[in-house]
Each structure stands twice: as structure tokens, then as C-alpha cells.
Design a protein around this motif. Structure first.
Motif, short mmCIF file in Angstrom:
data_model
loop_
_atom_site.label_atom_id
_atom_site.label_comp_id
_atom_site.label_asym_id
_atom_site.label_seq_id
_atom_site.Cartn_x
_atom_site.Cartn_y
_atom_site.Cartn_z
N ALA A 78 1.35 10.14 3.98
CA ALA A 78 0.30 9.43 3.25
C ALA A 78 0.54 7.94 3.27
N CYS A 79 1.80 7.52 3.10
CA CYS A 79 2.13 6.09 3.11
C CYS A 79 1.87 5.47 4.48
N VAL A 84 0.63 4.16 -2.89
CA VAL A 84 0.33 5.54 -2.53
C VAL A 84 1.42 6.48 -3.03
N TRP A 115 -8.84 4.42 -1.21
CA TRP A 115 -8.95 5.11 0.08
C TRP A 115 -8.02 6.32 0.14
N ALA A 116 -6.79 6.14 -0.33
CA ALA A 116 -5.86 7.27 -0.34
C ALA A 116 -6.40 8.41 -1.19
N SER A 145 0.83 -1.21 0.00
CA SER A 145 0.00 0.00 0.00
C SER A 145 0.86 1.25 0.00
N TRP A 199 0.72 9.66 -5.31
CA TRP A 199 1.14 10.97 -4.82
C TRP A 199 1.80 11.78 -5.94
N TYR A 237 -7.84 10.02 2.20
CA TYR A 237 -6.67 10.67 2.80
C TYR A 237 -6.32 11.98 2.12
N ALA A 267 -6.71 0.23 -0.92
CA ALA A 267 -5.73 1.20 -0.44
C ALA A 267 -5.60 2.38 -1.41
N THR A 310 -0.15 6.53 6.90
CA THR A 310 -1.57 6.52 7.24
C THR A 310 -2.30 5.37 6.57
N THR A 311 -2.03 5.14 5.30
CA THR A 311 -2.70 4.05 4.59
C THR A 311 -2.28 2.70 5.17
N GLY A 370 -1.83 12.99 -6.04
CA GLY A 370 -2.06 13.08 -4.60
C GLY A 370 -1.52 14.35 -3.99
#
Length: 428
Positions: free
Chosen positions: A107-108, A50, A134-135, A46, A54, A139, A131, A110-111, A58
Motif C-alpha cells: 500500500a505504501c 498510509v 486515494w489510499a 504518503s 492501514w 487502493y 494520498a 503504490t501510493t 485499511g
């Protein structure tokens, strides 16, 4: 640009990156021996996904100029590919690429935290799709609300919690810990209980790995919190101090509660209390005194040690206590700012105990409710949709026997007289 500040943030970004293997070891030691590889792969997989998102959109969604005046989402194509960050801005206090990679690590992390609620019973492919969604949908928008501040010249409009509401969240009590904790709750509810739970509860197979993971997280957290000062100065020093003493108080608080309730203090409890104290001080580390940090850490250790039992009473299977530690700890730290904040601290705001009245507590409560509601509803919808489209659960046979072989064709442990991998040639 100040080379000292740049060096500190470079080091802080590396420290936050260290938290990803810290989560993998912490979670990996807590699951059964035939689930550890899958748990670690969920964390690393994940985080890797992410990182790519990003770069694509992101960072733009989190720190781009807000679409409209409400501060709900940054322009997702403003920094597409991050090529704009390759050119040095002589007027900038820090390199743009450095700030981008520092926030990427948030971000990484949190996921990866959310993975603890799905241990041992979620398809790896389904987890990766979850994942990514969700990101992107949870997030990145919440990070914009909390972390994106308006430019002084008004050329960039940031998120509503940071600018319009004025809530204090120094390093991510709302955007990181509450966000991940309530998402874990929503995912656990959609996934359902593990087979045999709660009559059969998987025990940690390697407690030293749990301690190792907690140790990596403890060290990495100094970059997480003190790095959020974005400079190597007084604010970073105060935050570093508050983070250290809150972590210690969290460990002692959890150990004391275990001693009073169970007659012993466990290593697993000590590691969990340490994390609870760190979670709680994250939003408050720039707003309170060292004594306030000790109080917040101790309260988090005491309360979170009780909160992990709620899953048995309420019937949700949060396998690795993401809800009890990160959700509850994040709420504690965010709300207690309203009581323990002092204008002598870097944030310069006073709470109830320092004559500041009740207004800041109300602001913190609004931010808390907003993040919890948004994250829970969106996470539940994402998980439910994926369950209908591709299914989330692994087959019962794989769940009972352990998911490592079924999902990754590997085992973490084997006897010398057994093949290294079932159906695969032994490696030299």
C-alpha cells in the motif's frame, strides 16, 4: 507455523520497504535540484500516512470479510486497530501480523508511485490529503478485489477479481502498477501542465541518484514478487528467477530501442527499462516460464520506451513517466499472461501459446478494464474536489524557483560560502 516461511516473509517485507527509499531516490534524481527534497518528502510522507490508515481501517478494507456477496470491499472495522493480530493463532500458516505488515508495504509503495505525476507543482499539504483519500477510496478497495482470496472453509469471502473472475495477478500488476499509473494520469490532468511545458522540460539533475533508486527497487522487487508466494519454496524460487530475467530483458529492450531511434543508449533509459521489465513481470511471475518472462520483459522495455513520448503527443504532463512505465508496463504484463502462461508454472494455467485458448486473455482484459476505469474515475474526482476546496497547485513563483525552499524551508545543495538554510541557523 513454519519458521522458514515466516523468516522469508519477514525478509520480503523488509525488501519491499526498501522500495520506498528506492522510489524516493529514483524520482528525486529525475527532478530538478530545487525539487528533490519535496519529491522525497512526498514519497516518505504518503507512505507514513498510509501506514497509519492501514492500522485504523485499511487492512480491514483490503482483507476483511467482504461486505455482501459481490466482493467489492472488506469490512473496514473488522480488524480496527489490528489488535486481533496480537494473539497468535496456532492454526495459521503465518503470523497474521506478518501478513498485515507485508501487505502494508504494498500500500505504501503504490501510493508513493503516484507522486511522480505531480513533481514540482503540487502543494505538499494537498498531496498528503490526496494520498490519504486515494489510499482509502481507491487502493484499499482494489487491493481487496485482487489480493483477498476466499478461505477454503468459506468463512471469509474475498474480492471479486481474485475469486469470481479468476484473473491472474501474482503480485500486483493491476492493484499496484496499473492502479498507480492510471491514477497518475488522472492527477496530472487535473493539475495541468508545468509552467513552460513542453517547450521547457525539467532535466534529471542527478543521474547517479536515479541509478541508485533503480538498484534499490531491483533488489526490493524480489521481496515484492517472490515474497507474494508466502512461503520459501518452489513457487518463490520460480518467481525469483522469472523476476530476475524479465528485469534484465527490460533493460536490454529499452536500450536497444534507444539505440535504434536515437543512436545511443542512456543510463536513464537503462534504469527505466529495468523498472519496465519488473513492472510487467509482476502479475505474470508465477504464470510463465523463464523464456516467457524474458519475452514479457523485452516487450515491456521496447513498448514503454515509446510510450513515454505519448505525453507530448497527447498533452498531459506526467513529469516522471509513471504512465509510460507503470500503467503501460502493468497492462502489458497483465494481458500477456493470456498468451505466455503455461500450466507448468506455479499458477497452473495455459495461455494461447500453450494451447489454453483465448479465455484467460479475456479474463485478464476484464480485470484490466475494471481497475483502470475505477481508479481513473475515483482519482479524477478526488483531485478535482480537492482542487476546488483547497487548491492543488503551488504559486507560479514557487514552481519556477523550485519548491523545496517554499514548501520545506530547505535546499538540497548549497555553496560553502552560503548559509545552509535561508533564514535558519546553520546546524553543527
Amino acid at each position: 507455523m513454519d519458521s522458514g516461511n515466516t523468516a522469508w516473509l519477514l525478509a520480503s517485507a523488509a525488501l519491499v520497504c526498501l522500495m520506498i527509499p528506492g522510489i524516493a531516490f529514483f524520482y528525486g534524481g529525475m527532478v530538478g535540484s530545487r525539487r528533490i527534497l519535496n519529491m522525497m518528502m512526498m514519497c516518505f510522507g504518503s507512505a507514513s500516512l498510509v501506514a497509519i490508515l492501514w492500522v485504523l481501517f485499511g487492512y480491514s478494507a483490503a482483507f476483511g470479510n467482504s461486505l455482501g456477496s459481490l466482493g467489492l470491499l472488506g469490512n473496514p472495522v473488522e480488524f480496527f486497530g489490528l489488535e486481533q493480530l496480537l494473539t497468535e493463532d496456532p492454526a495459521a500458516a503465518l503470523p497474521g501480523a506478518l501478513f498485515a505488515v507485508f501487505q502494508l508495504m504494498f500500500a505504501c509503495v503504490t501510493t508513493a508511485l503516484v507522486a511522480g505525476a505531480a513533481a514540482g507543482r503540487m502543494k505538499f499539504g494537498a498531496w498528503m490529503v490526496f494520498a490519504g483519500l486515494w489510499a482509502a477510496l481507491v487502493y484499499f478497495p482494489v487491493a481487496h478485489w485482487v489480493f483477498a482470496f476466499d478461505n477454503e472453509d468459506g468463512t471469509v469471502v474475498g474480492g471479486w477479481i481474485a475469486n469470481m473472475l479468476g484473473a491472474i495477478d501474482f503480485a500486483g500488476g493491476t492493484a499496484v502498477h496499473m492502479n498507480a499509473g492510471v491514477a497518475a494520469l488522472a492527477l496530472a490532468l487535473v493539475l495541468g501542465r508545468s509552467r513552460g511545458w513542453p517547450q521547457v522540460v525539467s532535466r534529471p539533475h542527478n543521474r547517479p541518484l536515479v541509478i541508485l533508486g533503480a538498484s534499490l527497487l531491483w533488489v526490493g522487487w524480489y521481496g515484492f514478487n517472490a515474497g507474494s508466494a508466502l512461503s520459501a519454496g518452489h513457487t518463490a524460487a520460480v518467481v525469483f528467477l522469472n523476476t530476475a530475467v524479465a528485469a534484465a530483458a527490460g533493460l536490454l529492450g529499452w536500450a536497444l530501442m534507444e539505440r535504434l531511434r536515437l543512436g545511443r543508449s542512456s543510463t536513464l533509459g537503462a534504469a527505466s527499462g529495468l523498472i519496465a521489465g519488473l513492472v510487467a513481470i509482476t502479475p505474470a511471475c508465477g504464470a510463465v516460464s523463464p523464456l516467457g518472462a524474458v519475452a514479457i520483459g523485452a516487450i515491456a522495455g521496447l513498448v514503454c520506451s515509446l510510450a513515454i513520448e505519448w505525453k507530448f503527443r497527447l498533452g498531459y504532463d506526467d513529469s516522471l513517466d509513471v504512465v509510460g512505465v507503470h500503467l503501460v508496463g502493468g497492462i502489458i504484463g497483465t494481458l500477456l499472461i493470456g498468451f505466455f502462461a503455461t500450466d507448468a508454472a506455479p499458477n497452473g494455467v495455459s495461455g494461447v501459446f500453450y494451447g489454453g485458448g483465448w479465455s484467460q486473455l479475456g479474463i485478464q482484459a476484464v480485470a484490466t478494464v475494471a481497475v483502470l476505469a475505477y481508479s481513473f474515475i475515483l482519482t479524477w474526482a478526488i483531485a478535482k474536489a480537492l482542487d476546488l476546496v483547497m487548491g492543488l497547485r503551488v504559486p507560479e513563483e514557487h514552481e519556477l524557483k523550485g519548491i523545496d525552499l517554499a514548501a520545506h524551508s530547505e535546499s538540497a545543495y548549497f555553496n560553502d560560502d552560503e548559509p545552509a538554510e535561508l533564514g535558519a541557523p546553520a546546524r553543527q
